[in-house]
Design an enzyme around this catalytic site. Sequence first.
Site, mmCIF file in Angstrom:
data_model
loop_
_atom_site.group_PDB
_atom_site.id
_atom_site.type_symbol
_atom_site.label_atom_id
_atom_site.label_comp_id
_atom_site.label_asym_id
_atom_site.label_seq_id
_atom_site.Cartn_x
_atom_site.Cartn_y
_atom_site.Cartn_z
ATOM 1 N N TYR A 137 5.977 55.542 28.335
ATOM 2 C CA TYR A 137 6.195 55.068 29.625
ATOM 3 C C TYR A 137 6.197 53.559 29.846
ATOM 4 C CZ TYR A 137 6.458 56.289 34.788
ATOM 5 O OH TYR A 137 6.692 56.166 36.119
ATOM 6 N N SER A 149 9.336 50.154 28.808
ATOM 7 C CA SER A 149 10.375 49.791 29.513
ATOM 8 C C SER A 149 11.541 50.661 29.670
ATOM 9 C CB SER A 149 10.939 48.541 28.675
ATOM 10 O OG SER A 149 12.199 47.892 28.975
ATOM 11 N N GLN A 150 12.071 51.525 28.894
ATOM 12 C CA GLN A 150 12.841 52.644 29.153
ATOM 13 C C GLN A 150 12.309 53.953 29.513
ATOM 14 O OE1 GLN A 150 16.326 52.671 28.761
ATOM 15 N NE2 GLN A 150 15.909 50.455 28.355
ATOM 16 N N SER A 178 -0.838 53.323 30.430
ATOM 17 C CA SER A 178 0.646 53.853 30.702
ATOM 18 C C SER A 178 0.359 55.210 31.460
ATOM 19 C CB SER A 178 1.512 54.031 29.443
ATOM 20 O OG SER A 178 2.058 52.921 29.003
ATOM 21 N N ASP A 210 10.285 52.223 18.540
ATOM 22 C CA ASP A 210 10.961 52.624 17.216
ATOM 23 C C ASP A 210 10.167 52.639 16.093
ATOM 24 O OD1 ASP A 210 13.873 53.159 18.458
ATOM 25 O OD2 ASP A 210 13.667 50.808 18.711
ATOM 26 N N LYS A 266 22.747 50.806 28.108
ATOM 27 C CA LYS A 266 22.890 49.276 27.570
ATOM 28 C C LYS A 266 22.470 48.221 28.373
ATOM 29 C CE LYS A 266 23.752 50.197 24.426
ATOM 30 N NZ LYS A 266 23.493 49.553 22.853
ATOM 31 N N GLY A 313 15.061 48.386 30.534
ATOM 32 C CA GLY A 313 14.594 49.435 31.501
ATOM 33 C C GLY A 313 14.566 48.951 33.152
ATOM 34 N N ASP A 338 23.989 47.762 17.624
ATOM 35 C CA ASP A 338 23.091 47.272 18.693
ATOM 36 C C ASP A 338 22.244 46.506 17.951
ATOM 37 O OD1 ASP A 338 21.249 48.384 21.010
ATOM 38 O OD2 ASP A 338 19.938 48.172 19.507
ATOM 39 N N GLU A 381 21.624 42.431 18.661
ATOM 40 C CA GLU A 381 20.574 41.820 19.311
ATOM 41 C C GLU A 381 20.195 40.871 18.357
ATOM 42 O OE1 GLU A 381 18.282 45.082 19.656
ATOM 43 O OE2 GLU A 381 17.472 45.342 17.630
ATOM 44 N N GLU A 441 20.546 26.762 32.958
ATOM 45 C CA GLU A 441 21.973 26.937 33.615
ATOM 46 C C GLU A 441 22.660 28.171 32.652
ATOM 47 O OE1 GLU A 441 24.986 24.109 34.608
ATOM 48 O OE2 GLU A 441 23.316 22.616 34.354
ATOM 49 N N SER A 490 33.993 22.823 35.830
ATOM 50 C CA SER A 490 34.938 21.614 35.917
ATOM 51 C C SER A 490 35.787 21.646 34.835
ATOM 52 C CB SER A 490 34.023 20.484 35.977
ATOM 53 O OG SER A 490 33.457 20.082 34.539
HETATM 54 N N1 LIG Z 1 13.581 48.049 25.825
HETATM 55 C C1 LIG Z 1 15.128 47.780 26.048
HETATM 56 O O1 LIG Z 1 15.471 47.104 26.529
HETATM 57 C C2 LIG Z 1 15.677 49.252 25.343
HETATM 58 C C3 LIG Z 1 17.148 49.244 25.508
HETATM 59 C C4 LIG Z 1 17.663 50.498 25.021
HETATM 60 C C5 LIG Z 1 17.070 51.357 24.365
HETATM 61 N N2 LIG Z 1 15.630 51.084 23.946
HETATM 62 C C6 LIG Z 1 15.173 52.148 23.151
HETATM 63 O O2 LIG Z 1 14.275 52.701 23.759
HETATM 64 C C7 LIG Z 1 13.086 53.178 23.087
HETATM 65 C C8 LIG Z 1 11.922 52.902 23.731
HETATM 66 O O3 LIG Z 1 11.811 51.392 23.779
HETATM 67 P P1 LIG Z 1 10.789 50.801 24.753
HETATM 68 O O4 LIG Z 1 11.360 49.163 24.631
HETATM 69 O O5 LIG Z 1 11.106 51.144 26.239
HETATM 70 O O6 LIG Z 1 9.564 50.864 24.413
HETATM 71 P P2 LIG Z 1 8.021 50.075 24.810
HETATM 72 O O7 LIG Z 1 8.411 49.708 26.406
HETATM 73 O O8 LIG Z 1 7.448 49.341 23.872
HETATM 74 O O9 LIG Z 1 7.286 51.718 24.833
HETATM 75 C C9 LIG Z 1 5.834 51.575 25.054
HETATM 76 C C10 LIG Z 1 5.566 52.832 25.639
HETATM 77 O O10 LIG Z 1 5.159 53.888 24.375
HETATM 78 C C11 LIG Z 1 3.912 54.097 24.507
HETATM 79 N N3 LIG Z 1 3.508 54.246 23.124
HETATM 80 C C12 LIG Z 1 3.388 53.466 22.126
HETATM 81 N N4 LIG Z 1 2.966 53.958 20.974
HETATM 82 C C13 LIG Z 1 2.510 55.286 21.222
HETATM 83 C C14 LIG Z 1 1.916 56.398 20.479
HETATM 84 N N5 LIG Z 1 1.776 55.942 19.245
HETATM 85 N N6 LIG Z 1 1.632 57.483 21.179
HETATM 86 C C15 LIG Z 1 2.052 57.590 22.358
HETATM 87 N N7 LIG Z 1 2.714 56.602 23.147
HETATM 88 C C16 LIG Z 1 2.933 55.232 22.680
HETATM 89 C C17 LIG Z 1 2.992 53.306 25.489
HETATM 90 O O11 LIG Z 1 1.979 53.722 25.621
HETATM 91 P P3 LIG Z 1 0.544 52.795 25.920
HETATM 92 O O12 LIG Z 1 0.278 52.196 27.209
HETATM 93 O O13 LIG Z 1 -0.490 54.059 25.620
HETATM 94 O O14 LIG Z 1 0.554 52.042 24.480
HETATM 95 C C18 LIG Z 1 4.250 52.719 26.328
HETATM 96 O O15 LIG Z 1 4.132 53.728 27.365
HETATM 97 C C19 LIG Z 1 13.337 52.640 21.726
HETATM 98 O O16 LIG Z 1 14.056 53.621 20.809
HETATM 99 C C20 LIG Z 1 14.236 51.635 22.079
HETATM 100 O O17 LIG Z 1 15.178 51.181 20.795
HETATM 101 C C21 LIG Z 1 15.027 50.284 24.705
HETATM 102 MG MG LIG Z 2 18.398 47.302 20.583
#
Ligand SMILES: NC(=O)c1ccc[n+]([C@@H]2O[C@H](COP(=O)([O-])OP(=O)(O)OC[C@H]3O[C@@H](n4cnc5c(N)ncnc54)[C@H](OP(=O)(O)O)[C@@H]3O)[C@@H](O)[C@H]2O)c1
Ligand SMILES: [Mg+2]
Length: 328
Positions: free
Chosen positions: A25, A27-28, A52, A82, A130, A133, A190, A194, A230, A251
């Site tokens: 729970y 960003s995504q 979370s 990941d 894309k 979150g 992807d 990045e 900017e 400009s």
């Molecule tokens: N961020 C982006 O902009 C983006 C964009 C497109 C796709 N994605 C993909 O979306 C996926 C998630 O990325 P994200 O950036 O959203 O991740 P994130 O924000 O870093 O995810 C963190 C969440 O995962 C939980 N978590 C971490 N380790 C855990 C574990 N061992 N067991 C249970 N829960 C755990 C955390 O809970 P706690 O609070 O308990 O630590 C928190 O709720 C990835 O595959 C990423 O490549 C991300």
């Molecule tokens: Mg990426």
Amino acid sequence: MVKVYHDNDIDDKILKGKTIAVIGYGSQGRAQALNMKESGVNVIIGLRQGKSWEQAEKDGFRVLTVLEAAKTADIILMLVPDMAQPTVWKEEVSLGMSKGKTLQFAHGFNIHFEAIEAPKDIDVIMVAPKSPGPELRRQYENGFGVPALVAIHQNASGKALKTALAIAKALGSGKAGIIETTYKYETESDLFGEQAVLCGGVDQLIRRGFKVLVEAGYPPELAYFEVCNELKLIVDLIYKSGIGGMYRAVSDTAKWGGLTVGPFIVDEHVEQNMKKALKDVQNGTFAKAWMQEYKQGSQKFKALMEECDNLEIEKVGKQVRKMSGLEK
Ligand SMILES: NC(=O)c1ccc[n+]([C@@H]2O[C@H](COP(=O)([O-])OP(=O)(O)OC[C@H]3O[C@@H](n4cnc5c(N)ncnc54)[C@H](OP(=O)(O)O)[C@@H]3O)[C@@H](O)[C@H]2O)c1
Ligand SMILES: [Mg+2]
């Protein structure tokens, strides 16, 4: 030409009576769970105890342990970081899977680089919005959506694409456009994007531009505005109306300077470096090194983040953003 789907092309009845477990729970996770819930999908959250968990409950979700959520749901959406996914899969999610279920990702990394191997009798799909979150959530709240990619790795049910499209629609992406692709294309493009342009490339352009100005005696606050603040305005123009649209809004001097000096700054040599980075993504060298770094405790990763936080531009930037009310 890629295939693009919009709301009207998608029949979302396939999600009727189904439960989706969002694992993680962050960003995504938060954005996707809230969007799907408000689109009428039955969403539960799978987590470990902690911050979370509290947040998800506060947002009105039923929260279970990862294993319980995986057992309960029909579709399991992996939205923990990941690098954490292979362990979460092995120790919990995989134990809750059974024939006919769907495993879903938002990025193809672990499937494409074979860190997770799913049983053959389940669907393995991807819906990759894309955008970060919070933007996915903001666009949905505004009645729109961000574009998304969908891809199918395993189609045991024969209906994997239908499921993926219905979920993308529930996220709001059917308003902006959903592009069908493959795990390979999504993962590699992807990572390249990045590294070479979005995060790595832009970071280095800003850092080096700032350094050059400050070393030449210009006030750091001024340098910050010129090479960083900017940038948002320029990127917004490109986002809305393309590179030409951006040039037409600045400009004539900026047009001429940009068009003639730009290729001298980011030159053939940079393109060669980009090709090398792409190769390392394609042949798995990057993935292998990153997985190893994570397994060994991420020391280098943490040191690089610390180095970034200690840059002069970061300190000046903080002051400038406070002064102008952008940051508290
Ligand atoms: N961020 C982006 O902009 C983006 C964009 C497109 C796709 N994605 C993909 O979306 C996926 C998630 O990325 P994200 O950036 O959203 O991740 P994130 O924000 O870093 O995810 C963190 C969440 O995962 C939980 N978590 C971490 N380790 C855990 C574990 N061992 N067991 C249970 N829960 C755990 C955390 O809970 P706690 O609070 O308990 O630590 C928190 O709720 C990835 O595959 C990423 O490549 C991300
Ligand atoms: Mg990426």
